[in-house]
Enzyme design. Sequence first.
Site: not given
Ligand code: FAD
Ligand code: NDP
Length: 512
Positions: A76, A81, A84, A218, A222, A487, A492
């Site tokens: 995140c 997050c 992004k 997502y 995004e 408003h 609203e």
């Molecule tokens: P993480 O935050 O992934 O943390 C896991 C940590 O463990 C990492 O630092 C990793 O390097 C470390 N780790 C892994 N293996 C080991 C190991 N063996 N030993 C020690 N450390 C290790 N969510 C939202 O709510 N709103 C958003 O707007 C949003 N935007 C997103 C945009 C993108 C591009 C992405 C990819 C995700 C987004 N998410 C968003 C999802 C959100 O980031 C994740 O759901 C959240 O970070 C999950 O938290 P976590 O603690 O499970 O894991």
């Molecule tokens: P998702 O698993 O949600 O979606 C994967 C996407 O990739 C789908 O559209 C899928 O299509 C497509 N896909 C998978 N494999 C292939 C392939 N081989 N070729 C072409 N297309 C493919 O993954 P995201 O990485 O988008 O997000 C992961 C999670 O991170 C989300 O579920 C969300 O919870 C979190 N997140 C939250 C955000 C927020 O809160 N604003 C922002 C970003 C991430 P198909 O439907 O056909 O399987």
Amino acid sequence: MAALYRSRHRWKRINWSHVLTRNFTGNYDYDTVVIGGGSGGLACSKEAAQLGQKVAVLDHVEPSLRGTKWGLGGTCVNVGCIPKKLMHQAALLGTAVKDAKKYGWQLPGPISHDWLTMAEAVQNHVRSLNWGHRVQLQDKKVKYLNMRGSVADEHTVKALSKTGKTMTLTAKNIVIATGGRPKIPTDIPGAMEHGITSDDIFWLKESPGKTLVVGASYVALECAGFLTGIGLDTTVMVRSIALRGFDQQIAGLVTDYMESYGTKFAFRCVPKRVDKLPSGALKVTWSDALTGQEHNDTYDTMLWAVGRAPETKALGLDNLGVQLNKETGKIIVGVDESTSVPNIYALGDISQGRPELTPTAVKSGKLLARRLAGHSKELMNYDNVPTTVFTPLEYGCVGLSEEEAEVRHGRDNIEVYHAFYKPLEFTVAERDASQCYIKVICQRDGDQKILGLHFTGPNAGEVTQGFSMGLQCGATYSHLLGTVGIHPTCAEEITKINITKRSGLDATVTGC
Ligand code: FAD
Ligand code: NDP
């Protein structure tokens, strides 16, 4: 499986006398050791320490395939997050600057965007958050180890540093919060070698230029949204449908808006191969399922946004009998975040069936810490988790999609109220509001309990957050009608919603 585990467990106790001793004396190094310093792991470790527990947290970041690496805080903070939302804000400002002229701002000459200025500012903010987390851990007396953790047994964690130094930590409880990493298809020639993922995009030193984004959920939408918004030629390649799992009528509005905003879409297309040309450009060949034909084009960057894989490989869970979901590889957890092995818990993105969202990881981490410290028995409630997709036209929702409500309650037993509205700020700016829409799905009988609420428009996250409390409290359509609006706002319009889909009446909002 549990019996098998228990027999293994006894075998271990017979053979590992030090484990036996610790179990009787409770003499561990720590009360809790958390593996993973992301949203969930940090929240859990800080809360546990606050409650007087002795806690250690291990965080290790494996560089991306392109060599991108980052600091403490997890996905995140570093590659999710936060960067992004800031880049989304950069894109929104571009639109605001265009609107500004209509509002009387005299802007000298054409405007342009500088990637490096934005990227450095965003990265500096992220670094300040890395530092903030380190300070907080220190203040709360959580031992932070920048080491990779693996689980040796139900009370022992092995830690490995980048330089090869090892350490053994014992704990009453072990919490796994290792999150996930972006996937890249292994069966597409050139995909791994030439593609980047969300782990890289926010840390690029140069503008990605003309970009092909593969995926349609997502992350894909995004990223494509902010890239388009800062002026880059951006195409989204959609394999099947956009925003799977979301209300599909609204997913269509989101992609329609993006198309009118300038994002290109290649629907029902999948990449076949990626070749690097002598110029450095990437030639991408794809097949179109609608026409059955192959096409190609060149791009500066190819961004894979095709989902995320759980980080379980390095944890050594197989030997312990921690059950994983065979399809996803995620850890199977109970309602209390327990795994199939006592004293080992898992939360956040690594756990099966949980939303991949920061607030759920954080909240479940805090609640687990309270339960482990004996301060509370409260379980995490995963119902009615709100979310927002930060696309150029933002989409916020809580509860069921129309499709899901029909499946669960039957089409005849739900009432769908809807409205097409025009945000006031769009009027003077002469912006098209065709996709600004609200949908409230209710049970048809009785008080008409609200099952789902969907909103596209400015500040969708801010709008949806408050209404999500209503759904938590069991809000009904009568409650909504009894709510006085503020408003003039977009929110609203939700309190005024009165046209049912069933009526077939025009749902366009007119007047105040
Ligand atoms: P993480 O935050 O992934 O943390 C896991 C940590 O463990 C990492 O630092 C990793 O390097 C470390 N780790 C892994 N293996 C080991 C190991 N063996 N030993 C020690 N450390 C290790 N969510 C939202 O709510 N709103 C958003 O707007 C949003 N935007 C997103 C945009 C993108 C591009 C992405 C990819 C995700 C987004 N998410 C968003 C999802 C959100 O980031 C994740 O759901 C959240 O970070 C999950 O938290 P976590 O603690 O499970 O894991
Ligand atoms: P998702 O698993 O949600 O979606 C994967 C996407 O990739 C789908 O559209 C899928 O299509 C497509 N896909 C998978 N494999 C292939 C392939 N081989 N070729 C072409 N297309 C493919 O993954 P995201 O990485 O988008 O997000 C992961 C999670 O991170 C989300 O579920 C969300 O919870 C979190 N997140 C939250 C955000 C927020 O809160 N604003 C922002 C970003 C991430 P198909 O439907 O056909 O399987």
